[in-house]
Every structure is written in structure tokens, then in C-alpha cells.
Design a protein around this motif. Structure first.
Motif, PDB file in Angstrom:
ATOM      1  N   PRO A 438       0.803  -1.230   0.000  1.00 33.14           N
ATOM      2  CA  PRO A 438       0.000   0.000   0.000  1.00 33.14           C
ATOM      3  C   PRO A 438       0.826   1.266   0.000  1.00 33.14           C
ATOM      4  O   PRO A 438       0.356   2.318  -0.473  1.00 33.14           O
ATOM      5  N   TRP A 439       2.057   1.215   0.502  1.00 34.70           N
ATOM      6  CA  TRP A 439       2.909   2.396   0.556  1.00 34.70           C
ATOM      7  C   TRP A 439       3.436   2.777  -0.834  1.00 34.70           C
ATOM      8  O   TRP A 439       4.111   3.790  -0.973  1.00 34.70           O
ATOM      9  N   LEU A 440       3.119   1.988  -1.857  1.00 36.96           N
ATOM     10  CA  LEU A 440       3.531   2.336  -3.218  1.00 36.96           C
ATOM     11  C   LEU A 440       2.735   3.525  -3.749  1.00 36.96           C
ATOM     12  O   LEU A 440       3.145   4.161  -4.722  1.00 36.96           O
ATOM     13  N   SER A 445       6.136   7.596  -7.702  1.00 34.05           N
ATOM     14  CA  SER A 445       6.380   6.170  -7.937  1.00 34.05           C
ATOM     15  C   SER A 445       6.076   5.795  -9.387  1.00 34.05           C
ATOM     16  O   SER A 445       6.763   4.943  -9.973  1.00 34.05           O
ATOM     17  N   GLY A 446       5.074   6.426  -9.989  1.00 36.77           N
ATOM     18  CA  GLY A 446       4.775   6.152 -11.391  1.00 36.77           C
ATOM     19  C   GLY A 446       5.868   6.622 -12.329  1.00 36.77           C
ATOM     20  O   GLY A 446       6.099   6.012 -13.385  1.00 36.77           O
ATOM     21  N   HIS A 474       8.598  -3.131  -9.715  1.00 36.51           N
ATOM     22  CA  HIS A 474       8.090  -1.947  -9.014  1.00 36.51           C
ATOM     23  C   HIS A 474       7.437  -2.349  -7.696  1.00 36.51           C
ATOM     24  O   HIS A 474       7.732  -1.779  -6.627  1.00 36.51           O
ATOM     25  N   VAL A 475       6.560  -3.350  -7.747  1.00 32.76           N
ATOM     26  CA  VAL A 475       5.892  -3.822  -6.532  1.00 32.76           C
ATOM     27  C   VAL A 475       6.882  -4.507  -5.603  1.00 32.76           C
ATOM     28  O   VAL A 475       6.854  -4.309  -4.384  1.00 32.76           O
ATOM     29  N   GLU A 476       7.770  -5.311  -6.174  1.00 39.02           N
ATOM     30  CA  GLU A 476       8.729  -6.049  -5.333  1.00 39.02           C
ATOM     31  C   GLU A 476       9.656  -5.105  -4.582  1.00 39.02           C
ATOM     32  O   GLU A 476       9.986  -5.343  -3.413  1.00 39.02           O
ATOM     33  N   CYS A 477      10.081  -4.032  -5.230  1.00 37.49           N
ATOM     34  CA  CYS A 477      10.918  -3.044  -4.547  1.00 37.49           C
ATOM     35  C   CYS A 477      10.161  -2.416  -3.378  1.00 37.49           C
ATOM     36  O   CYS A 477      10.719  -2.226  -2.289  1.00 37.49           O
ATOM     37  N   PRO A 491      14.356   3.027  -6.960  1.00 31.32           N
ATOM     38  CA  PRO A 491      15.509   2.591  -7.764  1.00 31.32           C
ATOM     39  C   PRO A 491      16.618   1.976  -6.925  1.00 31.32           C
ATOM     40  O   PRO A 491      17.300   1.038  -7.361  1.00 31.32           O
ATOM     41  N   GLU A 492      16.794   2.474  -5.705  1.00 30.42           N
ATOM     42  CA  GLU A 492      17.900   1.992  -4.866  1.00 30.42           C
ATOM     43  C   GLU A 492      17.622   0.601  -4.310  1.00 30.42           C
ATOM     44  O   GLU A 492      18.534  -0.057  -3.806  1.00 30.42           O
ATOM     45  N   GLU A 493      16.370   0.170  -4.384  1.00 30.88           N
ATOM     46  CA  GLU A 493      16.022  -1.162  -3.907  1.00 30.88           C
ATOM     47  C   GLU A 493      16.244  -2.223  -4.984  1.00 30.88           C
ATOM     48  O   GLU A 493      16.286  -3.424  -4.690  1.00 30.88           O
ATOM     49  N   LEU A 494      16.363  -1.796  -6.240  1.00 27.68           N
ATOM     50  CA  LEU A 494      16.495  -2.753  -7.342  1.00 27.68           C
ATOM     51  C   LEU A 494      17.667  -3.725  -7.181  1.00 27.68           C
ATOM     52  O   LEU A 494      17.504  -4.924  -7.439  1.00 27.68           O
TER      53      LEU A 494
END
Length: 526
Positions: A438-440, A445-446, A474-477, A491-494
Motif C-alpha cells: 500500500p505504501w507504493l 512512484s509512477g 516496481h511492486v517487489e521493490c 531505484p535503490e532497492e532494485l
């Protein structure tokens, strides 16, 4: 692809299995009932330890037949079971009638007028209406389920196949609908579990194997990540060169987010095309990303003379005043991979067909609901129309038709993102159930999503696979990062997500080679 099946596709698979002699309808009903009870005990282990009280609400069709099996199994487990039937037992289909008779040998079939007692049970089983429902049901039919949901000491609630009153293909409520903490569906999930109101009413979703052959229809699936190859050895241009266009001074943040996403997902080079008024602003914010001056369409055409630029992103923060000229320039000449988002879409709201005539099958459109309505007003109106007026029109239907009209891939954003290509290929990328994030829903983010798609296009993925993979990443990050997420974090979570994918691929390879053992199921009913 993890396929999902429409109600008619599921019926065809069941019918083929029965007519082919590999299974009987009674056997399928027994397996379904056992699967529901096993899933309940797995979800709530305390219910398997000692007898409890269940209320089973059975409908007039085969979904009710599953309910009779569940009631019998719980009774054999030592539970106290109240069963209530909506309709006439003498008019049940043959298989459901057979299981009704088996239940009557051990318990009574209560009249529907007493179903309000269900709210005093420990577990309520919704076996009223299954995936074949195509018209609204009466409020009286759903009333006991709604009463249970609103009770002070709310019982646990499980739906058989799909929550009663929900359209299995669209996720639209056909008038009054039930609600569940757990939904157990059979063989494959249905689109309605993932679309529109479906996720909010479904609760946790479990898919139960009932021994049917895995017949891939190729129709609709759940998004998965592509096998993203490691960058090839050699020059950075081997991983592509992405160009992201920016707005003017004070409007560059969205494009910088997109550019960062493109770079982190593996594009060899990323350049920001910036008007002169914003050059100093952008130059002070970037390091690995390059900078080029792009004022207008002519400036873009000049930059694109560098044939090594193989993917282009237009829209994030671009500004409506400049967008149309730049989009037309970006789509002129040889067909190239291109992502259109935000202002690049809205600038054509007065004449969507003018955009469609420019597009090619290497393009990806990424509208949210408002942008979709501006480009495809009739589809948006049909999507919002009451589901009680006739067969529900789904987000899958709308996105497929939009892709066909536009002649390119359309990624229709939302918690139930749907991606479709002109040839009818379609996937749903859910951000709920086991992938809730939900925090997406945060500013920017788009823009990152548009950039990630662009980076994957630069790396050589086709438009559909790039959109599907980017949506999944996108969701997985967001899931990896968790609460507190802002767009800059995505991007830094990728890199962490990529490492996790590599580790999982190694584990699967080890299992295939026999390096790891398998464990038998501990289900009490297997």
C-alpha cells in the motif's frame, strides 16, 4: 506465465476432464471440499487442534455441493456443524444432491430462515454462489454473510472458490456481495480475485490443486519477472542508451526519478534531455546520468541523430505546453522503443486518434485511471458502468481493447495494474494478497515505473515483457522496502531485488538437480 482462468474457461476444463473419463464430478467436489478444509486448518492451525462450531451456507448449485462436502468433513473431524440451504434440496444438480444425501445421513439441512445464527459460529463457510454467477443476487441471500462480517465477535469466514455476489471475470460486485477472510479457489485463480472490488472482498487467496490437467490458455496471467540477463561483457552501449526528457525549471524531479530508474535497472547509459532553463538545476542533481539540451521537437530530433539511443521516455514532468511537439518528434522517423506517460498522454486528450496514428508496436503507454479516461473515454465509461446492468466489463477487457486501438502495449496502472498488447496477450500485476504494497501509492512512484520500463527497453526486452517485468519489479521493490517508502527509494532497492532473484534461481536449479529434498505435506486431510 502463471495463468488465471475465466469462469467459462474453468468450466471447459472441468467438462473436458469429466467427459474424458479422467475424473467424475463427485470426485472433483470431494477434492474441492477437502482442499477448503485443509486450507482452513493451515490458515488457522488452532481450528485443527480441537472441535469447534461451523456454519456452512450452501447455495442451489455445485458451489453448494462443495459446501455439503465441507460440512461432512468438519463433522467427521468432531465439529458441531450447522448447515443452511438457500433453495430447494430437490432441485440441486446431481452431484450436489448426492453430497446433500451423504450429509443428511449425519446432520440436518437447516432452513435459510435460520441462517442468521451463523454469526455465533467459529467458522462460516460461504458456499452460496460460485464462479458461474452472472446476475445480481438478492440482499436476503447475502444478508447472513454481511451480518457475520459486522458482528462484534466476528467469526472467521472462508469463501468457496469466490465470494458470493462477486463476478469471477471482472471482480465487480453484482449487487450485494459477501466478504471473506480466506478464499479457496480451485485449479487456478480467476481474474475477479485480482480486479476491482475483488481483492478487498476476497481476503487471503489460496489456490487448491484438485487434480485437473494444467491446460494453458495463454489468455490472462499474473505478471512475473523476465529472466533478466546479466549485462554483456564489453562496451556500455551493449546495454542500451535511454533518453528521458525533462520539464523546465522547477519541474525536473519526475524525469530525474525516471532516469534513475532506467539506470538502476541496467541501461548502459541514461541521458536527461533538458531545456536550457533547467540545465543548472539538473546538473547540480545528477552524476552518473548524462545531460543534453533539448528545447523542442527540433532539438530532440537533433539528439536522436545519435543512433545509439534506443529507448525514449516522454511525459514525467514534461509540461503540456511542450509535450505534443516532443512526442511527435520522438515518434517521427524510424520506429524506436518509447514510453509515454503523464503529460505525453494528456496532451492528446482532445484527439486521441492523432496519437494512435503515430504509435508503433515498440511503444508502451502507462496511463492511470484519469489519463486512461482521456484517451479512451468510451472504455472508461463502460468500465465504470454498474455491473448490475449486464455482464460486467473488466479492466482486462478495457486494457485489451485500448491496446488494440492504440496498436501498442498499454499498462493501465493501479493496485490491479493490467498490461495488454495488441495481439491480446495480457497479464495482471497485483499489489495485494501476498504482494500487498500500500505504501507504493506515493508521489513519483509512477515516474520511476516509466523509467524502469525505459531501461528494460534499452536493454533489449520487447515492449510487453519490459512492461510486465517493470511492473513486477516496481511492486517487489516497494515490498522489500516496506512502510516509509518514498519514490527515491524504489531505484535503490532494485539491486537487492536482483540479488534475491538470482538466489532464488540458484535454489531452483539446485532442486532440479536433486540437491535438495522435498518434504511431504503435513495437511491433516491429505
Amino acid at each position: 506465465m502463471i495463468e488465471v482462468l475465466t469462469a467459462s474457461e474453468m468450466r471447459s476444463i472441468e467438462r473436458a476432464a469429466i467427459e474424458g473419463g479422467s475424473v467424475t464430478g463427485l470426485e472433483l467436489m470431494e477434492r474441492a471440499g477437502r482442499g477448503v478444509v485443509a486450507a482452513v486448518f493451515e490458515q488457522w492451525p488452532g481450528l485443527a487442534v480441537a472441535p469447534h462450531r461451523a456454519a456452512v451456507l450452501c447455495g442451489p448449485g455445485n458451489n453448494g455441493g462443495d459446501g455439503f462436502v465441507i460440512a461432512r468433513l468438519l463433522k467427521e473431524w468432531g465439529w458441531e456443524v450447522d448447515l443452511f440451504l438457500l433453495g430447494d434440496a430437490d432441485r440441486l444438480p446431481a452431484d450436489a444432491a448426492a453430497n446433500c444425501a451423504r450429509w443428511r445421513a449425519m446432520g440436518r439441512v437447516g432452513d435459510w430462515s435460520g441462517a442468521d445464527r451463523a454469526q455465533h459460529a467459529d467458522l462460516v463457510v460461504d458456499a452460496l454462489f460460485g464462479t458461474g454467477l452472472t446476475r445480481p443476487v438478492s440482499g436476503d441471500a447475502i444478508a447472513p454473510i454481511r451480518a457475520c462480517a459486522e458482528a462484534r465477535n466476528r467469526p472467521r469466514m472462508v469463501a468457496v472458490d469466490i465470494v458470493s455476489g462477486l463476478d469471477a471475470d471482472s471482480g465487480r460486485a453484482l449487487g450485494p456481495a459477501g466478504i471473506a477472510d480466506l478464499t479457496v479457489c480451485f485449479h487456478r485463480a480467476k481474474p475477479g480475485h485480482y480486479l476491482a472490488e475483488g481483492p478487498g472482498l476476497t481476503g487471503r487467496l489460496r489456490v487448491c490443486d484438485i487434480g485437473l490437467s494444467a491446460v494453458a490458455t495463454g489468455a490472462v496471467g499474473i505478471a512475473e519477472p523476465s529472466a533478466i540477463a546479466k549485462p554483456p561483457a564489453g562496451h556500455k552501449y551493449a546495454s542500451g542508451h535511454a533518453l528521458v526528457l525533462s520539464g523546465g525549471a522547477g519541474r525536473t524531479g519526475a524525469a530525474r526519478l525516471a532516469a534513475r530508474g532506467a539506470l538502476r535497472v541496467g541501461a548502459g547509459l541514461v541521458t536527461l534531455g533538458v531545456p536550457g532553463s533547467a540545465q543548472m538545476e539538473v546538473a547540480s542533481q545528477i552524476t552518473a546520468i548524462m545531460l543534453a539540451r533539448v528545447e523542442d521537437g527540433a532539438g530532440l530530433a537533433s539528439v536522436l541523430e545519435d543512433g545509439r539511443i534506443n529507448a525514449l521516455c516522454l511525459g514525467p514532468g514534461l509540461g503540456l505546453a511542450r509535450a505534443r511537439d516532443l512526442v511527435e518528434a520522438g515518434l517521427a522517423g524510424p520506429a524506436r522503443a518509447l514510453v509515454l506517460d503523464a503529460d505525453a498522454l494528456s496532451t492528446f486528450s482532445d484527439d486521441p486518434q492523432a496519437l494512435f496514428t503515430l504509435l508503433n508496436d515498440a511503444c508502451v503507454l502507462t496511463p492511470h485511471g484519469g489519463e486512461f479516461a482521456r484517451l479512451f473515454p468510451d472504455l472508461a465509461e463502460k468500465l465504470e458502468a454498474s455491473a448490475t446492468a449486464g455482464p460486467a466489463f473488466s479492466k482486462v477487457d478495457a486494457t485489451r481493447e485500448a491496446a488494440r486501438r492504440a496498436g501498442c502495449v498499454v499498462l493501465f496502472k493501479g493496485a490491479d495494474t493490467v498490461i495488454a498488447s495488441p495481439d491480446g496477450a495480457c497479464v495482471i500485476n497485483p499489489a495485494f494478497h501476498d504482494r500487498a504494497a500500500p505504501w507504493l501509492a506515493t508521489a513519483g512512484s509512477g515516474d520511476v515505473l516509466a523509467g524502469v520500463i525505459t531501461g528494460l527497453l534499452a536493454r533489449g526486452l520487447g515492449a510487453f515483457r519490459a512492461a510486465e517485468t517493470a511492473a513486477w519489479l516496481h511492486v517487489e521493490c516497494a515490498r522489500n522496502f516496506g512502510p516509509g517508502l518514498i519514490a527515491e527509494d524504489l531505484p535503490e532497492e532494485l539491486p537487492r531485488v536482483f540479488r534475491a532473484l538470482e538466489a532464488e534461481a540458484e535454489r531452483q536449479a539446485a532442486r532440479r538437480s536433486g540437491s535438495t529434498g522435498s518434504q511431504a505435506s503435513s495437511s491433516p486431510l491429505t
